[in-house]
Write a protein that holds these residues in place. Structure first.
Motif, PDB file in Angstrom:
ATOM      1  N   LEU A  35       3.974 -60.254 -53.634  1.00  0.00           N
ATOM      2  CA  LEU A  35       3.304 -61.126 -52.677  1.00  0.00           C
ATOM      3  C   LEU A  35       3.934 -62.518 -52.706  1.00  0.00           C
ATOM      4  CD1 LEU A  35      -0.415 -60.145 -53.378  1.00  0.00           C
ATOM      5  CD2 LEU A  35       0.993 -59.453 -51.436  1.00  0.00           C
ATOM      6  N   VAL A  36       4.126 -63.095 -51.524  1.00  0.00           N
ATOM      7  CA  VAL A  36       4.723 -64.423 -51.399  1.00  0.00           C
ATOM      8  C   VAL A  36       3.883 -65.254 -50.435  1.00  0.00           C
ATOM      9  CG1 VAL A  36       7.083 -63.703 -51.952  1.00  0.00           C
ATOM     10  CG2 VAL A  36       6.275 -63.562 -49.589  1.00  0.00           C
ATOM     11  N   ASP A  37       4.054 -66.573 -50.511  1.00  0.00           N
ATOM     12  CA  ASP A  37       3.270 -67.462 -49.663  1.00  0.00           C
ATOM     13  C   ASP A  37       3.631 -67.332 -48.193  1.00  0.00           C
ATOM     14  OD1 ASP A  37       1.956 -68.407 -51.876  1.00  0.00           O
ATOM     15  OD2 ASP A  37       3.183 -70.215 -52.081  1.00  0.00           O
ATOM     16  N   VAL A  38       4.897 -67.036 -47.907  1.00  0.00           N
ATOM     17  CA  VAL A  38       5.372 -66.899 -46.529  1.00  0.00           C
ATOM     18  C   VAL A  38       5.672 -65.416 -46.281  1.00  0.00           C
ATOM     19  CG1 VAL A  38       7.114 -67.596 -44.851  1.00  0.00           C
ATOM     20  CG2 VAL A  38       6.384 -69.202 -46.637  1.00  0.00           C
ATOM     21  N   PRO A  39       4.843 -64.715 -45.488  1.00  0.00           N
ATOM     22  CA  PRO A  39       5.024 -63.269 -45.309  1.00  0.00           C
ATOM     23  C   PRO A  39       6.418 -62.866 -44.835  1.00  0.00           C
ATOM     24  CG  PRO A  39       2.896 -63.943 -44.451  1.00  0.00           C
ATOM     25  CD  PRO A  39       3.630 -65.213 -44.799  1.00  0.00           C
ATOM     26  N   SER A  40       7.052 -63.718 -44.045  1.00  0.00           N
ATOM     27  CA  SER A  40       8.382 -63.371 -43.527  1.00  0.00           C
ATOM     28  C   SER A  40       9.448 -63.399 -44.604  1.00  0.00           C
ATOM     29  CB  SER A  40       8.768 -64.322 -42.389  1.00  0.00           C
ATOM     30  OG  SER A  40       8.807 -65.665 -42.852  1.00  0.00           O
ATOM     31  N   ALA A  41       9.102 -63.900 -45.801  1.00  0.00           N
ATOM     32  CA  ALA A  41      10.061 -63.949 -46.901  1.00  0.00           C
ATOM     33  C   ALA A  41       9.920 -62.764 -47.854  1.00  0.00           C
ATOM     34  CB  ALA A  41       9.897 -65.256 -47.679  1.00  0.00           C
ATOM     35  N   ALA A  42       8.967 -61.887 -47.602  1.00  0.00           N
ATOM     36  CA  ALA A  42       8.735 -60.760 -48.507  1.00  0.00           C
ATOM     37  C   ALA A  42       9.902 -59.779 -48.464  1.00  0.00           C
ATOM     38  CB  ALA A  42       7.440 -60.046 -48.128  1.00  0.00           C
ATOM     39  N   THR A  43      10.262 -59.274 -49.630  1.00  0.00           N
ATOM     40  CA  THR A  43      11.323 -58.269 -49.712  1.00  0.00           C
ATOM     41  C   THR A  43      11.085 -57.389 -50.927  1.00  0.00           C
ATOM     42  OG1 THR A  43      13.735 -57.961 -49.730  1.00  0.00           O
ATOM     43  CG2 THR A  43      12.863 -59.715 -51.107  1.00  0.00           C
ATOM     44  N   MET A  44      11.529 -56.151 -50.844  1.00  0.00           N
ATOM     45  CA  MET A  44      11.385 -55.249 -51.983  1.00  0.00           C
ATOM     46  C   MET A  44      12.191 -55.770 -53.168  1.00  0.00           C
ATOM     47  SD  MET A  44      11.739 -51.378 -50.512  1.00  0.00           S
ATOM     48  CE  MET A  44      11.267 -50.941 -48.831  1.00  0.00           C
ATOM     49  N   THR A  45      11.692 -55.501 -54.378  1.00  0.00           N
ATOM     50  CA  THR A  45      12.509 -55.773 -55.552  1.00  0.00           C
ATOM     51  C   THR A  45      13.710 -54.827 -55.525  1.00  0.00           C
ATOM     52  OG1 THR A  45      11.432 -54.153 -56.996  1.00  0.00           O
ATOM     53  CG2 THR A  45      10.420 -56.349 -56.856  1.00  0.00           C
ATOM     54  N   PRO A  46      14.806 -55.198 -56.191  1.00  0.00           N
ATOM     55  CA  PRO A  46      15.971 -54.282 -56.208  1.00  0.00           C
ATOM     56  C   PRO A  46      15.628 -52.888 -56.722  1.00  0.00           C
ATOM     57  CG  PRO A  46      16.621 -56.458 -56.965  1.00  0.00           C
ATOM     58  CD  PRO A  46      15.121 -56.496 -56.824  1.00  0.00           C
ATOM     59  N   ALA A  47      14.771 -52.814 -57.737  1.00  0.00           N
ATOM     60  CA  ALA A  47      14.403 -51.502 -58.277  1.00  0.00           C
ATOM     61  C   ALA A  47      13.604 -50.698 -57.260  1.00  0.00           C
ATOM     62  CB  ALA A  47      13.597 -51.673 -59.564  1.00  0.00           C
ATOM     63  N   ALA A  48      12.675 -51.362 -56.559  1.00  0.00           N
ATOM     64  CA  ALA A  48      11.895 -50.664 -55.538  1.00  0.00           C
ATOM     65  C   ALA A  48      12.779 -50.224 -54.387  1.00  0.00           C
ATOM     66  CB  ALA A  48      10.767 -51.559 -55.036  1.00  0.00           C
ATOM     67  N   ARG A  49      13.707 -51.088 -53.990  1.00  0.00           N
ATOM     68  CA  ARG A  49      14.648 -50.739 -52.919  1.00  0.00           C
ATOM     69  C   ARG A  49      15.436 -49.487 -53.269  1.00  0.00           C
ATOM     70  NH1 ARG A  49      14.945 -51.963 -47.938  1.00  0.00           N
ATOM     71  NH2 ARG A  49      14.814 -49.703 -47.942  1.00  0.00           N
ATOM     72  N   ALA A  50      15.946 -49.439 -54.497  1.00  0.00           N
ATOM     73  CA  ALA A  50      16.734 -48.287 -54.927  1.00  0.00           C
ATOM     74  C   ALA A  50      15.881 -47.017 -54.955  1.00  0.00           C
ATOM     75  CB  ALA A  50      17.332 -48.554 -56.304  1.00  0.00           C
ATOM     76  N   ALA A  51      14.622 -47.137 -55.404  1.00  0.00           N
ATOM     77  CA  ALA A  51      13.745 -45.969 -55.480  1.00  0.00           C
ATOM     78  C   ALA A  51      13.412 -45.438 -54.096  1.00  0.00           C
ATOM     79  CB  ALA A  51      12.472 -46.322 -56.236  1.00  0.00           C
ATOM     80  N   VAL A  52      13.118 -46.334 -53.156  1.00  0.00           N
ATOM     81  CA  VAL A  52      12.796 -45.911 -51.787  1.00  0.00           C
ATOM     82  C   VAL A  52      14.013 -45.254 -51.139  1.00  0.00           C
ATOM     83  CG1 VAL A  52      12.307 -46.808 -49.467  1.00  0.00           C
ATOM     84  CG2 VAL A  52      10.929 -47.548 -51.411  1.00  0.00           C
ATOM     85  N   ASP A  53      15.178 -45.842 -51.311  1.00  0.00           N
ATOM     86  CA  ASP A  53      16.383 -45.262 -50.722  1.00  0.00           C
ATOM     87  C   ASP A  53      16.677 -43.881 -51.310  1.00  0.00           C
ATOM     88  OD1 ASP A  53      16.676 -47.497 -49.174  1.00  0.00           O
ATOM     89  OD2 ASP A  53      18.304 -48.371 -50.361  1.00  0.00           O
ATOM     90  N   ARG A  54      16.440 -43.735 -52.593  1.00  0.00           N
ATOM     91  CA  ARG A  54      16.694 -42.429 -53.229  1.00  0.00           C
ATOM     92  C   ARG A  54      15.724 -41.371 -52.723  1.00  0.00           C
ATOM     93  NH1 ARG A  54      16.349 -41.164 -59.691  1.00  0.00           N
ATOM     94  NH2 ARG A  54      17.195 -39.027 -59.610  1.00  0.00           N
ATOM     95  N   LEU A  55      14.447 -41.718 -52.596  1.00  0.00           N
ATOM     96  CA  LEU A  55      13.481 -40.754 -52.069  1.00  0.00           C
ATOM     97  C   LEU A  55      13.803 -40.385 -50.624  1.00  0.00           C
ATOM     98  CD1 LEU A  55      10.117 -42.096 -53.528  1.00  0.00           C
ATOM     99  CD2 LEU A  55      11.257 -39.947 -54.120  1.00  0.00           C
ATOM    100  N   ALA A  56      14.243 -41.370 -49.840  1.00  0.00           N
ATOM    101  CA  ALA A  56      14.615 -41.088 -48.452  1.00  0.00           C
ATOM    102  C   ALA A  56      15.798 -40.128 -48.393  1.00  0.00           C
ATOM    103  CB  ALA A  56      14.952 -42.387 -47.728  1.00  0.00           C
TER     104      ALA A  56
END
Length: 285
Positions: free
Chosen positions: A46-67
């Motif tokens: 969670l971040v103060d500015v919603p447009s700045a939110a991004t997956m953590t690198p570990a979450a990004r890698a996990a989502v890409d692998r499941l996809a």
């Protein structure tokens, strides 16, 4: 960061046995697995500015692998995997912030908007409001703007079928006053106010994340003809509606602190990513 032992074991159980037995055990017979994940606070801190939110690198890698696993050809005796992101964000915003891989199902606005990521963008289902809903939405937006007016840090986000009051940046007295005013607007219009972390969302289309994931399960079963098991992970009070519809064999994972209906809990996005890696390791074999 690693998931708790019980959550990791639950992920392995959800994935099924590493080797099939013949004849198959009815409890682990061929099925579809739907992995549905919240975005903010679950994959992205969670971040103060919603447009700045991004997956953590570990979450990004996990989502890409499941996809990638979901995109593999399924042998006649193999299980089906589907991946979905389920968010309160509107669909366009969710697609932009998540950069979800092709093949991922997207659910925005707590279920009011749906689509699927393709190589050419998002194939979205049309959202149609009746004239009465259009009029109510206009009144809702005006009322929510009044609720935020004069309250420091409070602001209103308009969605295709809802308005959202944000108070993350507000001092406590201003947040409390704005929330009370937003609740009064919802009550006056006969609408339900959904309370999340520093947000109040009011929609003219009745929906919830629970309704959304049940619809995803039904569509998966219709498409595949297979019993569908559901893994859902989320961090907010709005995710409890999804945990409430889980069935035996499903897996609910609460991310972070707070009371929950989920049977399992992990600390943060990176701990969830570790659990998803455990799941992917088993599904690859």
């Amino acid at each position: 960061m690693t998931p708790t032992d019980d959550a990791a074991v639950a992920a392995l159980r959800f994935a099924g046995p590493p080797d099939r037995v013949d004849p198959p055990d009815p409890a682990t017979a061929r099925c579809a697995r739907l992995v549905a994940l919240d975005f903010d606070g679950t994959l992205a801190p969670l971040v103060d500015v919603p447009s700045a939110a991004t997956m953590t690198p570990a979450a990004r890698a996990a989502v890409d692998r499941l996809a990638a696993l979901a995109a593999r050809p399924v042998p006649p005796s193999g299980d089906v995997l589907r991946l979905a992101l389920v968010s309160g964000r509107n669909l366009t915003d969710l697609a932009a912030r998540s950069a979800a891989p092709a093949g991922t199902w997207l659910v925005g606005s707590h279920g009011a908007e749906t689509g699927r990521v393709t190589s050419h963008g998002v194939d979205a289902a049309d959202l149609h409001l009746s004239p009465e809903q259009d009029a109510t939405l206009a009144a809702l937006r005006a009322g929510m703007a009044d609720a935020a007016a004069g309250r420091r840090g409070a602001w209103v986000q308009d969605k295709p079928s809802a308005a959202v009051l944000h108070t993350r940046l507000s001092p406590a007295p201003d947040a409390e006053a704005a929330v009370a005013a937003a609740d009064a607007v919802a009550s006056r219009l006969g609408l339900h106010a959904m309370h999340g972390k520093d947000v109040v969302e009011v929609a003219v289309v009745p929906t919830s994340k629970g309704i959304a994931v049940e619809r995803l399960r039904e569509e998966t079963e219709e498409d595949t003809g297979l019993r569908t098991l559901l893994l859902y992970a989320g961090d907010d009070t709005t995710d409890e509606a999804a945990f409430a519809v889980l069935r035996p064999g499903d897996l609910g994972v609460k991310v972070g602190p707070g009371p929950t209906l989920a049977a399992h809990r992990v600390a943060d996005a990176d701990a969830l990513a570790a659990l998803l890696r455990t799941l992917a390791d088993r599904l690859e074999h």
